[in-house]
Design a protein around this motif. Structure first.
Motif, PDB file in Angstrom:
ATOM      1  N   VAL A   1       0.860  -1.180   0.000  1.00 24.47           N
ATOM      2  CA  VAL A   1       0.000   0.000   0.000  1.00 24.47           C
ATOM      3  C   VAL A   1       0.898   1.231   0.000  1.00 24.47           C
ATOM      4  CG1 VAL A   1      -1.715   1.307   1.320  1.00 24.47           C
ATOM      5  CG2 VAL A   1      -1.848  -1.192   1.219  1.00 24.47           C
ATOM      6  N   THR A   2       0.646   2.169  -0.890  1.00 19.35           N
ATOM      7  CA  THR A   2       1.490   3.356  -0.951  1.00 19.35           C
ATOM      8  C   THR A   2       1.113   4.347   0.150  1.00 19.35           C
ATOM      9  OG1 THR A   2       0.075   4.676  -2.410  1.00 19.35           O
ATOM     10  CG2 THR A   2       1.591   3.100  -3.462  1.00 19.35           C
ATOM     11  N   THR A   3       2.038   5.269   0.401  1.00 18.17           N
ATOM     12  CA  THR A   3       1.784   6.317   1.395  1.00 18.17           C
ATOM     13  C   THR A   3       0.559   7.135   1.019  1.00 18.17           C
ATOM     14  OG1 THR A   3       4.144   6.462   1.924  1.00 18.17           O
ATOM     15  CG2 THR A   3       2.774   8.359   2.497  1.00 18.17           C
ATOM     16  N   ASP A   4       0.476   7.550  -0.227  1.00 17.17           N
ATOM     17  CA  ASP A   4      -0.659   8.367  -0.664  1.00 17.17           C
ATOM     18  C   ASP A   4      -1.974   7.607  -0.542  1.00 17.17           C
ATOM     19  OD1 ASP A   4       1.077  10.416  -1.232  1.00 17.17           O
ATOM     20  OD2 ASP A   4       1.124  10.048  -3.400  1.00 17.17           O
ATOM     21  N   GLU A   5      -1.961   6.327  -0.893  1.00 21.61           N
ATOM     22  CA  GLU A   5      -3.179   5.512  -0.798  1.00 21.61           C
ATOM     23  C   GLU A   5      -3.654   5.391   0.642  1.00 21.61           C
ATOM     24  OE1 GLU A   5      -2.414   2.486  -4.597  1.00 21.61           O
ATOM     25  OE2 GLU A   5      -1.706   1.962  -2.582  1.00 21.61           O
ATOM     26  N   LEU A   6      -2.715   5.192   1.561  1.00 22.12           N
ATOM     27  CA  LEU A   6      -3.129   5.006   2.955  1.00 22.12           C
ATOM     28  C   LEU A   6      -3.597   6.315   3.574  1.00 22.12           C
ATOM     29  CD1 LEU A   6      -3.526   2.841   5.035  1.00 22.12           C
ATOM     30  CD2 LEU A   6      -1.183   3.173   5.821  1.00 22.12           C
ATOM     31  N   HIS A   7      -2.986   7.433   3.197  1.00 18.36           N
ATOM     32  CA  HIS A   7      -3.476   8.724   3.682  1.00 18.36           C
ATOM     33  C   HIS A   7      -4.906   8.970   3.188  1.00 18.36           C
ATOM     34  CE1 HIS A   7      -0.172  10.423   5.895  1.00 18.36           C
ATOM     35  NE2 HIS A   7       0.680  10.329   4.892  1.00 18.36           N
ATOM     36  N   ALA A   8      -5.159   8.700   1.917  1.00 20.17           N
ATOM     37  CA  ALA A   8      -6.501   8.885   1.361  1.00 20.17           C
ATOM     38  C   ALA A   8      -7.506   7.976   2.068  1.00 20.17           C
ATOM     39  CB  ALA A   8      -6.491   8.607  -0.140  1.00 20.17           C
ATOM     40  N   PHE A   9      -7.065   6.772   2.394  1.00 19.10           N
ATOM     41  CA  PHE A   9      -7.933   5.826   3.106  1.00 19.10           C
ATOM     42  C   PHE A   9      -8.228   6.320   4.513  1.00 19.10           C
ATOM     43  CE2 PHE A   9      -8.269   1.951   5.801  1.00 19.10           C
ATOM     44  CZ  PHE A   9      -9.460   1.452   5.278  1.00 19.10           C
ATOM     45  N   MET A  10      -7.199   6.769   5.223  1.00 21.12           N
ATOM     46  CA  MET A  10      -7.388   7.227   6.600  1.00 21.12           C
ATOM     47  C   MET A  10      -8.370   8.397   6.670  1.00 21.12           C
ATOM     48  SD  MET A  10      -5.775   5.190   8.586  1.00 21.12           S
ATOM     49  CE  MET A  10      -6.157   6.167  10.054  1.00 21.12           C
ATOM     50  N   ALA A  11      -8.421   9.208   5.624  1.00 19.18           N
ATOM     51  CA  ALA A  11      -9.353  10.334   5.600  1.00 19.18           C
ATOM     52  C   ALA A  11     -10.802   9.873   5.599  1.00 19.18           C
ATOM     53  CB  ALA A  11      -9.080  11.205   4.374  1.00 19.18           C
ATOM     54  N   GLN A  12     -11.019   8.604   5.258  1.00 17.66           N
ATOM     55  CA  GLN A  12     -12.378   8.069   5.190  1.00 17.66           C
ATOM     56  C   GLN A  12     -12.728   7.185   6.387  1.00 17.66           C
ATOM     57  OE1 GLN A  12     -13.371   6.729   0.961  1.00 17.66           O
ATOM     58  NE2 GLN A  12     -11.129   6.812   0.882  1.00 17.66           N
ATOM     59  N   VAL A  13     -11.760   6.957   7.259  1.00 19.10           N
ATOM     60  CA  VAL A  13     -11.985   6.075   8.413  1.00 19.10           C
ATOM     61  C   VAL A  13     -12.408   6.897   9.624  1.00 19.10           C
ATOM     62  CG1 VAL A  13     -10.914   4.414   9.982  1.00 19.10           C
ATOM     63  CG2 VAL A  13     -10.272   4.426   7.549  1.00 19.10           C
ATOM     64  N   PRO A  14     -13.515   6.546  10.258  1.00 18.69           N
ATOM     65  CA  PRO A  14     -13.923   7.259  11.470  1.00 18.69           C
ATOM     66  C   PRO A  14     -12.832   7.220  12.536  1.00 18.69           C
ATOM     67  CG  PRO A  14     -15.693   5.837  10.689  1.00 18.69           C
ATOM     68  CD  PRO A  14     -14.481   5.491   9.878  1.00 18.69           C
ATOM     69  N   ALA A  15     -12.728   8.264  13.327  1.00 15.09           N
ATOM     70  CA  ALA A  15     -11.654   8.390  14.311  1.00 15.09           C
ATOM     71  C   ALA A  15     -11.721   7.314  15.399  1.00 15.09           C
ATOM     72  CB  ALA A  15     -11.686   9.776  14.951  1.00 15.09           C
ATOM     73  N   ASP A  16     -12.896   6.699  15.578  1.00  8.86           N
ATOM     74  CA  ASP A  16     -13.024   5.690  16.643  1.00  8.86           C
ATOM     75  C   ASP A  16     -12.810   4.266  16.122  1.00  8.86           C
ATOM     76  OD1 ASP A  16     -15.331   5.512  15.161  1.00  8.86           O
ATOM     77  OD2 ASP A  16     -16.699   5.439  16.876  1.00  8.86           O
ATOM     78  N   VAL A  17     -12.379   4.127  14.874  1.00  9.40           N
ATOM     79  CA  VAL A  17     -12.073   2.806  14.306  1.00  9.40           C
ATOM     80  C   VAL A  17     -10.556   2.655  14.234  1.00  9.40           C
ATOM     81  CG1 VAL A  17     -12.226   1.337  12.268  1.00  9.40           C
ATOM     82  CG2 VAL A  17     -14.207   2.704  12.974  1.00  9.40           C
ATOM     83  N   LEU A  18     -10.032   1.590  14.827  1.00  5.32           N
ATOM     84  CA  LEU A  18      -8.590   1.369  14.859  1.00  5.32           C
ATOM     85  C   LEU A  18      -8.118   0.720  13.558  1.00  5.32           C
ATOM     86  CD1 LEU A  18      -5.997   1.493  16.626  1.00  5.32           C
ATOM     87  CD2 LEU A  18      -6.503  -0.859  17.333  1.00  5.32           C
ATOM     88  N   VAL A  19      -7.098   1.306  12.943  1.00  4.48           N
ATOM     89  CA  VAL A  19      -6.472   0.746  11.745  1.00  4.48           C
ATOM     90  C   VAL A  19      -5.134   0.141  12.155  1.00  4.48           C
ATOM     91  CG1 VAL A  19      -5.518   1.232   9.460  1.00  4.48           C
ATOM     92  CG2 VAL A  19      -7.615   2.399  10.225  1.00  4.48           C
ATOM     93  N   VAL A  20      -4.962  -1.145  11.866  1.00  2.00           N
ATOM     94  CA  VAL A  20      -3.737  -1.853  12.224  1.00  2.00           C
ATOM     95  C   VAL A  20      -2.922  -2.099  10.965  1.00  2.00           C
ATOM     96  CG1 VAL A  20      -2.751  -3.955  13.216  1.00  2.00           C
ATOM     97  CG2 VAL A  20      -4.853  -2.972  14.183  1.00  2.00           C
ATOM     98  N   VAL A  21      -1.711  -1.552  10.925  1.00  2.00           N
ATOM     99  CA  VAL A  21      -0.801  -1.771   9.800  1.00  2.00           C
ATOM    100  C   VAL A  21       0.126  -2.920  10.187  1.00  2.00           C
ATOM    101  CG1 VAL A  21       0.892  -0.745   8.252  1.00  2.00           C
ATOM    102  CG2 VAL A  21      -0.930   0.682   9.220  1.00  2.00           C
ATOM    103  N   ASP A  22      -0.101  -4.060   9.563  1.00  2.00           N
ATOM    104  CA  ASP A  22       0.651  -5.277   9.865  1.00  2.00           C
ATOM    105  C   ASP A  22       1.888  -5.321   8.975  1.00  2.00           C
ATOM    106  OD1 ASP A  22       1.621  -7.828  10.266  1.00  2.00           O
ATOM    107  OD2 ASP A  22      -0.324  -8.823  10.064  1.00  2.00           O
ATOM    108  N   GLU A  23       3.058  -5.090   9.579  1.00  2.00           N
ATOM    109  CA  GLU A  23       4.315  -5.019   8.829  1.00  2.00           C
ATOM    110  C   GLU A  23       5.236  -6.201   9.134  1.00  2.00           C
ATOM    111  OE1 GLU A  23       4.853  -0.259   8.034  1.00  2.00           O
ATOM    112  OE2 GLU A  23       5.707  -1.067   9.898  1.00  2.00           O
ATOM    113  N   ALA A  24       4.666  -7.392   9.160  1.00  2.00           N
ATOM    114  CA  ALA A  24       5.471  -8.579   9.439  1.00  2.00           C
ATOM    115  C   ALA A  24       6.624  -8.732   8.458  1.00  2.00           C
ATOM    116  CB  ALA A  24       4.587  -9.830   9.407  1.00  2.00           C
TER     117      ALA A  24
END
Length: 368
Positions: free
Chosen positions: A176-199
């Protein structure tokens, strides 16, 4: 003579069990080679043996295995906090990142709640969600094997509690690119946790890729998962961690298995951090082999997407069982997902060479 309280006949009454659990598929470990002489490339294990310094660190702790380990994982927590310039209160450990993921799900979601993730992605995601009593919401990958963040954002409901972003994705290797994830985060409600799994983050060399810690610093509802299993080669000792908002990390410690991170694992992780320069050379070798393998696969006729993990993904669809049978006959144990594809770990040059021979052989009857 019968023993009081016991019967000699087979019991016919079944004790109560959660119906949801009985319907769950068991997590499937990669095939084991045993004495067959086959190369096991099914579990994304590091092909290198432990560093001598790490082995010595483990040996130094053997005389204390009659004692409980530090449940707070104090020394290692301090090291990770300093490394990423976060508070110690933001760091929580577990027996591998998958166990920390389980903590995150249990702390965030329960009956009636939803957890969104891409699919196909890490096989444990839907299993762990259902174990917690929550509802998995898998969102199909794009045609180029990437997270469909537009569809994932559209799937958010008032019941959504957690969103999992595997970057790079297991088993496809896409990122996932930086720009894609920023655009996605703008659509996620603040009370929903987003977990970036970087195994597999250590193997990700694309400069445009999102970096979890950057998003943790930017957004109050982001947590990051890291493991010592892959790049550090400590899969057999089970140790991973999350960097999460303070309240979230505190809850992870509350739901964690007490004493789940052994002293051996803690000592090995500390020694690995001390030996990162040496480990980096090994990681570079794996990345170099990945580049060689992808190039050779394409040259032989395979259509494969780039991977930023320590594995490659073959989208074989209905031909998966046939291709897997060829691989097995050629001495390669891959991770097969029937009807979808095969994931093959990058191993040693010798192992990779045999895989490339098997891959070429698999193309002979039918071009995939």
């Amino acid at each position: 003579m019968s023993t009081p309280g016991f019967t000699s006949e087979v019991e016919t009454v079944m004790v109560h069990q959660r119906e949801t659990i009985s319907r769950l598929p068991a997590y499937k470990q990669g095939a084991t080679a045993g004495d067959s002489g086959a190369f096991k490339l099914s579990s994304n294990e590091n092909p290198f043996p432990p560093l001598a310094s790490v082995t010595r660190a483990i040996a130094s702790a053997l005389g204390e295995i009659h004692l409980y380990p530090s449940m707070a994982v104090a020394e290692l927590t301090d090291r990770i906090a300093a490394r990423f310039d976060v508070a110690t209160e933001n760091v929580a450990f577990g027996a591998g990142s998958v166990e920390v993921l389980s903590q995150l799900i249990h702390a965030s979601a329960g009956a009636g709640d939803e957890v969104i993730f891409a699919w196909r992605s890490f096989e444990a995601y839907p299993i762990l969600v259902q174990v917690a009593g929550a509802t998995p919401v898998p969102i199909a990958l794009t045609d180029d094997e990437c997270h469909d963040l537009t569809a994932m954002a559209a799937a958010i409901t008032p019941q959504t509690r957690l969103i999992l972003v595997c970057n790079p994705n297991n088993p496809t290797g896409a990122f996932v690119t930086t720009d894609e994830l920023h655009a996605f985060m703008a659509q996620v409600p603040a009370d929903v946790l987003v977990v970036v799994d970087e195994a597999y983050g250590h193997f990700n060399r694309d400069a445009s890729s999102a970096v979890g810690i950057d998003f943790f610093r930017r957004y109050p509802n982001v947590a990051v998962l890291h493991t010592f299993s892959k790049a550090y080669g400590l899969a057999g000792l089970r140790i991973g961690y999350a960097i999460a908002p303070t309240a979230v990390a505190a809850n992870l410690r509350r739901v964690a298995l007490p004493f789940g991170v052994t002293e051996l694992a803690q000592r090995a992780a500390l020694a690995s951090l001390d030996a990162e320069a040496e480990l980096s050379v090994r990681i570079d070798e794996i990345v170099g082999e990945r580049t060689r393998v992808l190039s050779a696969l394409r040259a032989s006729g395979w259509r494969v997407t780039d991977s930023q993990g320590n594995f490659v993904w073959l989208r074989t669809g209905d031909g998966t069982d046939r291709v897997n049978a060829v691989f097995t006959a050629e001495g390669i144990l891959a991770r097969a997902f029937p009807g979808e594809g095969l994931r093959v770990t990058i191993g040693t040059p010798e192992q990779n060479d045999r895989f490339l021979v098997a891959a070429a052989a698999a193309l002979l009857p039918v071009t995939v």
